[in-house]
Design an enzyme around this catalytic site. Structure first.
Site, PDB file in Angstrom:
ATOM      1  N   TYR A  54     122.657  -9.938 -45.514  1.00  0.00           N
ATOM      2  CA  TYR A  54     122.806  -9.659 -44.086  1.00  0.00           C
ATOM      3  C   TYR A  54     121.942 -10.573 -43.224  1.00  0.00           C
ATOM      4  O   TYR A  54     121.857 -10.382 -42.018  1.00  0.00           O
ATOM      5  CB  TYR A  54     122.486  -8.199 -43.798  1.00  0.00           C
ATOM      6  CG  TYR A  54     123.414  -7.237 -44.508  1.00  0.00           C
ATOM      7  CD1 TYR A  54     124.726  -7.076 -44.076  1.00  0.00           C
ATOM      8  CD2 TYR A  54     122.999  -6.526 -45.634  1.00  0.00           C
ATOM      9  CE1 TYR A  54     125.592  -6.223 -44.732  1.00  0.00           C
ATOM     10  CE2 TYR A  54     123.864  -5.672 -46.300  1.00  0.00           C
ATOM     11  CZ  TYR A  54     125.163  -5.520 -45.846  1.00  0.00           C
ATOM     12  OH  TYR A  54     126.025  -4.671 -46.501  1.00  0.00           O
ATOM     13  N   TYR A 112     129.988  -1.239 -40.874  1.00  0.00           N
ATOM     14  CA  TYR A 112     128.808  -0.408 -40.599  1.00  0.00           C
ATOM     15  C   TYR A 112     127.568  -1.272 -40.431  1.00  0.00           C
ATOM     16  O   TYR A 112     126.532  -0.779 -39.952  1.00  0.00           O
ATOM     17  CB  TYR A 112     128.600   0.619 -41.719  1.00  0.00           C
ATOM     18  CG  TYR A 112     127.695   0.216 -42.851  1.00  0.00           C
ATOM     19  CD1 TYR A 112     128.123  -0.652 -43.849  1.00  0.00           C
ATOM     20  CD2 TYR A 112     126.382   0.690 -42.935  1.00  0.00           C
ATOM     21  CE1 TYR A 112     127.289  -1.027 -44.889  1.00  0.00           C
ATOM     22  CE2 TYR A 112     125.539   0.316 -43.976  1.00  0.00           C
ATOM     23  CZ  TYR A 112     125.997  -0.540 -44.947  1.00  0.00           C
ATOM     24  OH  TYR A 112     125.157  -0.915 -45.983  1.00  0.00           O
ATOM     25  N   ARG A 113     127.643  -2.561 -40.765  1.00  0.00           N
ATOM     26  CA  ARG A 113     126.442  -3.415 -40.855  1.00  0.00           C
ATOM     27  C   ARG A 113     126.971  -4.799 -41.134  1.00  0.00           C
ATOM     28  O   ARG A 113     127.997  -4.960 -41.801  1.00  0.00           O
ATOM     29  CB  ARG A 113     125.635  -2.916 -42.052  1.00  0.00           C
ATOM     30  CG  ARG A 113     124.323  -3.586 -42.376  1.00  0.00           C
ATOM     31  CD  ARG A 113     123.786  -2.932 -43.636  1.00  0.00           C
ATOM     32  NE  ARG A 113     122.437  -3.316 -43.965  1.00  0.00           N
ATOM     33  CZ  ARG A 113     121.798  -2.973 -45.077  1.00  0.00           C
ATOM     34  NH1 ARG A 113     122.409  -2.198 -45.962  1.00  0.00           N
ATOM     35  NH2 ARG A 113     120.563  -3.357 -45.313  1.00  0.00           N
TER      36      ARG A 113
END
Lengths: 511, 511
Positions: free
Chosen positions: B82, B456-457
């Protein structure tokens, strides 16, 4: 912001939503007053408006901005003990969402999307009529709004009893009129608005609880799948001091998830006040003698304290949890411990608040003193520890005695906390008693603050008082809230003073 | 906001926290780059600063405001897949909280208060050394920060596996330098900061998740009391199409609370990629043939899909839940179903992530392709329904084939949702493959959006892209976030672009 602008605002409200939905007579205003309060006039609304659609809510908010007239949003206005339908700021226009009653249930996901006017009875009827196998969690007064209760952090009796924690996605009209959907609802046509809580980026749902940051028009809520079984025990305890060991027995069960609902240890008057009235037992004013207490307890066969514990789920799971509970109480000095057992397979409805059937009988406690009854809620949050609960009880009980009031309280378990819910029951036709309530309440709040406990919720009259106890960093959190308030509500029109959050325009009105 | 001010800011940072804690050489900057990304240069930090105290964090924030230099807060910077430690805006100063390592555990309440630099290994060691009977929930890469992972909504394997949901109270430095404590922490000396979540008034904890509204310096977290038993089943499934019925079998168990942890149905490569490398099986580029898949599965004895289910608690409760699970799979075509059974009374540690023991072996999947490995996460959220999961699998699998990538995915259960966690494993030394990743990712996001599913992310490179899919009301929620951002961070110095939230000063940089 000025109440002098009210007549012009009312004219615009009438144009926007029809004169039949704007209420401004003295009779109307009284209908929206706080009928449980010592003095209704202190928070008398200036008028009320009842929109039927989200677009009408937006239009009302825009009109309020134009005229700089304060609004006070209510869902159904049944927030008894905390202000009912009445606003903090006298003369505010009550924005009554009662007419907004749409319900959507997702029978696969087990969720509901309700407009703010949907009451617990409405949602219960909807589930029954459509034979949907889900249970509500209802508060002691189920006249109120499903959304309103969750947003005020109300509680119920089932494993879904922390109502704010069941929220999953909101639709909100901001104080400047924009419409926002939170969580996954921020995506057009989202398939997971009521299924996944977090969304992407900051989580807003809890920001609209006990706040004046927006008018919630739709609320997503998780529903409990109907279980196979509800088992448990109804327990009574004889001695005042039993509270300590009972708290220490239940606390680990709650923390470990053996008990998933929120048990509440209540005193004898919580039980008795809905079954009898004071004058049947004594004409003496002031704190009750132990002889009277004993007589009442004997008549109704109740302990000084009582608690109901329930386990839910598949039969063998609920049974296993009930066995662990029984083991925890084994050999301990209970007055009585009555097992309860409901099985879906028996084909009979469970029929109590433990299965989310709406109720209103707890409201009967307002009749305890006779006359026009009422009460105000005092509810500090403590660690779930027996010695602290006992100490809290002793200090609070002494204050009830000092002020000549009848002790009515419970200790309600969170997963790791204990909320000491007090209802100061009073008779509004007894001027002497009414003269003592305010001083008593203020002393109670100061007592909790001295122990570093905060209230979880409070009456409109005391919102500033309670907010002032949250004083870390010179009230840093309140200042943060007010920075956000000023950005979202530059004219300060929405619920000024709610939870002690004042917009710049009326910050000087802080108590 | 200007990166030209960096040298002057660095001088002030050195004065404030010591030159040894300010990192600005090229080697330093590379150390804070995103080593898993296709192109590290796109998000290369300008420098890094590592304060040791809350006061130093406040001072750094004030310096950043004076010089209008962007900061990017990280806890330990292990957010692999991420963005790691790297900022959205190239040249930002990484605010590294690794040195802040204080831990307080409340052994009665079962909670922790951790500074942001506390890693899972640190907290685990603390519990072990002090013989505290609580379990963590850890993510697949436990190198990271307990607080950082919770704030980014990371997940673990136990009933406490929704890490953001375990947060109870924060301490936060606002972008203008003020210190705020949320929840009950807003009261000086509060006894319930880590015990009761809601506080009084709006709930802020979730507002600091995936956001740039403040620098979290302390985070309250609930810990799981060590259970008596962990039971369950390791299941393998032979066929691709088994996914559908497996989802439909587990979903009601999860919704009803029979299963309280978050099971994750992973494909064969999730299992295999940590045990072997691709070159041991084929030299052929592009999507793997079924013959190779079959050979790998045979060698490691794994299904096309697998899932581990666990029940926790007192022995009879865990046993009862395991029985309900067994009944749900009875007669269904599993490839294998192996019971697992850990009892505290046996005196041996459970020793797996299912008891919150920190792990790092899942990181080995970055070696799958050989070379310098990496991956990027693609994780849309769907309803927990078998037909939708199968449809999601088929569409996504076709895109992996189109782009010649190896399918690596799982379907992780929330209580009512299913997150389709994909890791696009790649070889950063394969320019041809790296050239396909960006286009593939964008097509995946568009595919989810067409089905009304949101991520969600996401990775720092794609925060705007994903934010743009949350488009209800013309991006009303993003606008709300940016109104708040501008109020809290008038100079726009804190993590501009995080989760697609841009401050006014740099709003033009939105992708």
């Amino acid at each position: 912001m000025s109440l002098a602008n009210l007549p012009a605002a009312l004219a615009d409200f009438r144009t926007a939503i029809g004169a039949a939905n704007v209420f401004s007579s003295e009779e109307d205003r009284t209908a929206y007053a706080d009928h449980y309060s010592p003095d209704e006039t202190r928070h008398m609304p200036g008028a009320a408006v009842a929109p039927a659609t989200v677009e009408q809510v937006q239009e009302i908010v825009r009109i309020a901005n134009r005229h700089k007239v304060p609004l006070w949003q209510i869902s159904r206005g049944k927030n008894f003990g905390y202000g009912g339908a009445a606003p903090v700021v006298k003369g505010s226009v009550v924005l009554d969402l009662t007419r907004m009653k749409r319900i959507e249930v997702d029978p696969e996901g087990g969720t509901a999307l309700v407009e703010s006017g949907v009451g617990f009875f409405d949602l219960y009827d909807h589930l029954q009529q459509n034979k949907l196998p889900f249970w509500l969690s209802v508060p002691g007064n189920s006249w109120g709004s499903v959304a309103g209760n969750a947003l005020d952090r109300g509680v119920g009796y089932t494993p879904y009893g922390d109502h704010a924690a069941q929220i999953c996605g909101l639709e909100v009209v901001l104080p400047t009129g924009e419409l926002v959907r939170t969580g996954m609802g921020a995506m057009t046509g989202s398939k997971t608005w009521q299924l996944y809580r977090n969304g992407y980026g900051p989580g807003w749902d809890q920001m609209f609880c006990q706040s004046n940051f927006g008018v919630v028009t739709k609320l997503g809520l998780w529903l409990m799948p109907e279980p196979e079984a509800v088992l448990g025990y109804d327990l009574e305890f004889d001695g005042i001091d039993d509270l300590g060991w009972v708290v220490d027995t239940i606390a680990p069960l709650r923390r470990e998830g053996v008990i998933r609902q929120a048990p509440s240890i209540g005193n004898w008057l919580r039980s008795a006040s809905v079954m009898t009235t004071r004058e049947q037992w004594t004409k003496t004013k002031g704190a009750l003698g132990e002889d009277v207490v004993t007589a009442i307890r004997k008549r109704f066969n109740i302990g000084w304290w009582s608690v109901q514990l329930r386990t839910y789920g598949h039969v063998e799971m609920a049974d296993a949890a009930a066995k662990v509970i029984a083991r925890a109480f084994d050999g301990k000095p209970v007055l009585s411990m009555k097992p309860t057992r409901w099985l879906r397979s028996d084909g009979k409805p469970e029929g109590s608040p433990f299965s989310g059937v709406p109720i209103s009988f707890p409201l009967a406690n307002a009749n305890w003193h006779g006359g026009r009854g009422g009460h105000v809620g005092y509810s500090p949050v403590l660690p779930a520890k027996g010695d602290l609960a006992m100490d809290q009880f002793r200090r609070t009980y002494a204050l009830y005695e000092k002020y000549g009031m009848d002790y009515h309280a419970s200790f309600a378990f969170g997963e790791r906390s204990l909320t000491n819910v007090n209802q100061l029951l009073f008779d509004r036709d007894d001027p002497d008693m009414m003269g003592r309530v305010d001083a008593m309440f203020r002393e109670l709040v100061a007592d909790a603050k001295a122990k570093h406990y905060g209230e979880y919720r409070t009456h409109i009259e005391y919102m500033d008082l309670v907010a002032s106890t949250y004083d870390h960093g010179g009230g840093a959190l309140r200042k943060l809230n007010e920075r956000v308030k000023d950005t979202l509500d530059p004219n300060g029109i929405l619920a000024p003073g709610k939870s002690g959050i004042w917009p710049a325009a009326s910050r000087g009105e802080r108590a």
